[in-house]
Design a protein around this motif. Structure first.
Motif, PDB file in Angstrom:
ATOM      1  N   CYS A 204       7.231 -27.812 -74.229  1.00  0.00           N
ATOM      2  CA  CYS A 204       7.357 -26.802 -73.165  1.00  0.00           C
ATOM      3  C   CYS A 204       6.956 -25.432 -73.694  1.00  0.00           C
ATOM      4  O   CYS A 204       6.349 -24.632 -72.976  1.00  0.00           O
TER       5      CYS A 204
ATOM      6  N   ASP B 141      11.650 -31.179 -68.201  1.00  0.00           N
ATOM      7  CA  ASP B 141      12.502 -32.293 -67.801  1.00  0.00           C
ATOM      8  C   ASP B 141      13.659 -32.558 -68.759  1.00  0.00           C
ATOM      9  O   ASP B 141      14.717 -33.034 -68.339  1.00  0.00           O
TER      10      ASP B 141
ATOM     11  N   VAL C  29      16.200 -30.091 -67.680  1.00  0.00           N
ATOM     12  CA  VAL C  29      16.652 -30.295 -66.300  1.00  0.00           C
ATOM     13  C   VAL C  29      17.426 -31.599 -66.120  1.00  0.00           C
ATOM     14  O   VAL C  29      18.422 -31.649 -65.397  1.00  0.00           O
ATOM     15  N   SER C  30      16.985 -32.651 -66.807  1.00  0.00           N
ATOM     16  CA  SER C  30      17.608 -33.958 -66.553  1.00  0.00           C
ATOM     17  C   SER C  30      18.078 -34.692 -67.811  1.00  0.00           C
ATOM     18  O   SER C  30      18.716 -35.740 -67.708  1.00  0.00           O
TER      19      SER C  30
ATOM     20  N   ASN D 178      16.101 -36.257 -69.817  1.00  0.00           N
ATOM     21  CA  ASN D 178      14.807 -36.869 -70.140  1.00  0.00           C
ATOM     22  C   ASN D 178      14.861 -37.708 -71.420  1.00  0.00           C
ATOM     23  O   ASN D 178      15.776 -38.492 -71.611  1.00  0.00           O
TER      24      ASN D 178
ATOM     25  N   PHE E 106      15.492 -24.110 -61.969  1.00  0.00           N
ATOM     26  CA  PHE E 106      15.051 -25.343 -62.625  1.00  0.00           C
ATOM     27  C   PHE E 106      13.540 -25.444 -62.492  1.00  0.00           C
ATOM     28  O   PHE E 106      13.005 -25.348 -61.387  1.00  0.00           O
TER      29      PHE E 106
ATOM     30  N   GLN F 211      10.755 -28.131 -63.369  1.00  0.00           N
ATOM     31  CA  GLN F 211      10.538 -29.487 -63.852  1.00  0.00           C
ATOM     32  C   GLN F 211       9.117 -29.682 -64.373  1.00  0.00           C
ATOM     33  O   GLN F 211       8.203 -28.887 -64.120  1.00  0.00           O
TER      34      GLN F 211
ATOM     35  N   CYS G 251       6.948 -32.321 -67.617  1.00  0.00           N
ATOM     36  CA  CYS G 251       7.049 -32.758 -69.013  1.00  0.00           C
ATOM     37  C   CYS G 251       5.672 -32.712 -69.664  1.00  0.00           C
ATOM     38  O   CYS G 251       5.031 -33.724 -69.830  1.00  0.00           O
TER      39      CYS G 251
ATOM     40  N   THR H  86      11.103 -27.605 -58.314  1.00  0.00           N
ATOM     41  CA  THR H  86      11.893 -28.807 -58.530  1.00  0.00           C
ATOM     42  C   THR H  86      11.451 -29.901 -57.572  1.00  0.00           C
ATOM     43  O   THR H  86      11.076 -29.636 -56.434  1.00  0.00           O
ATOM     44  N   ARG H  87      11.509 -31.139 -58.066  1.00  0.00           N
ATOM     45  CA  ARG H  87      11.177 -32.273 -57.216  1.00  0.00           C
ATOM     46  C   ARG H  87      12.432 -32.839 -56.565  1.00  0.00           C
ATOM     47  O   ARG H  87      12.379 -33.680 -55.725  1.00  0.00           O
TER      48      ARG H  87
ATOM     49  N   ALA I 223      18.521 -30.438 -58.465  1.00  0.00           N
ATOM     50  CA  ALA I 223      19.181 -30.724 -59.746  1.00  0.00           C
ATOM     51  C   ALA I 223      20.637 -30.291 -59.709  1.00  0.00           C
ATOM     52  O   ALA I 223      20.995 -29.425 -58.954  1.00  0.00           O
TER      53      ALA I 223
END
Ligand code: SF4
Length: 180
Positions: free
Chosen positions: A20, A88, A91-92, A94, A146, A148, A150, A176-177, A180
């Motif tokens: 990133c 990601d 955010v998650s 990953n 957020f 997103q 990767c 964001t998709r 979150a």
């Protein structure tokens, strides 16, 4: 944040691959414009080693995997007026969170014993204290935006920074998709 002063920016990577930050550097010639409007006060890409007490914008890459990550995420939240969870992993969880399905002792044995031929064994020192569960940033501190991807593309990062440099708050739905 106002247009009248240079925005101060701090970035850090926690449990991430640095991709990133590489995407940030992919801003290429736009870094020149960025340098005119933004003061990078703390980051792996600058020499400053102390996070100032007050920073306009903080960007965190990577998940929270260690006690040190947790401390840094809390420090960023405490000092940055606007905190961005970038990529990601942040955010998650990953890739780093893939270890969550395994017992931590098994993970350490896999890394330091089973897959090592020369001098296998867990190091007694210099190993960061791992949290039992890898967490996304917003599970430990409040996040303001957020982003997103990767990694998120340089164009996406530029879009965020352009809004901030203009004194605007980026529209969270653009980056964001999912919620979150
Ligand atoms: Fe690396 Fe992707 Fe994680 Fe960014 S989101 S730190 S590029 S693995």
């Amino acid at each position: 944040m106002s247009e009248a002063h240079k925005i101060t920016l701090a970035t850090a990577w926690l449990d991430g691959c640095s991709g990133c930050h590489m995407s940030f550097l992919d801003l290429d010639q736009r870094l020149i414009e960025l340098a005119e409007k933004v003061d990078v006060v703390y980051s792996p890409i600058v020499d400053t080693k102390e996070l100032p007490p007050v920073v306009d914008v903080g960007i965190l890459e990577g998940a929270v995997s260690t006690e040190e990550d947790l401390h840094k995420a809390r420090m960023f939240r405490g000092r940055c007026q606007f905190l961005i969870s970038l990529g990601d992993c942040a955010v998650s969880g990953n890739v780093p969170s893939m270890r969550n399905t395994f017992d931590l002792d098994d993970v350490l044995d896999r890394a330091f014993v089973e897959n090592v031929q020369a001098q296998p064994g867990r190091p007694s020192e210099s190993l960061p204290t791992l949290l039992r569960t890898v967490l996304p940033i917003h599970h430990v501190v409040q996040v303001d935006l957020f982003v997103q991807g990767c990694p998120p593309s340089a164009d996406t990062i530029w879009q965020v920074l352009t809004e901030l440099m203009a004194g605007n708050t980026p529209d969270p739905t653009q980056f964001t998709r999912f919620g979150a």
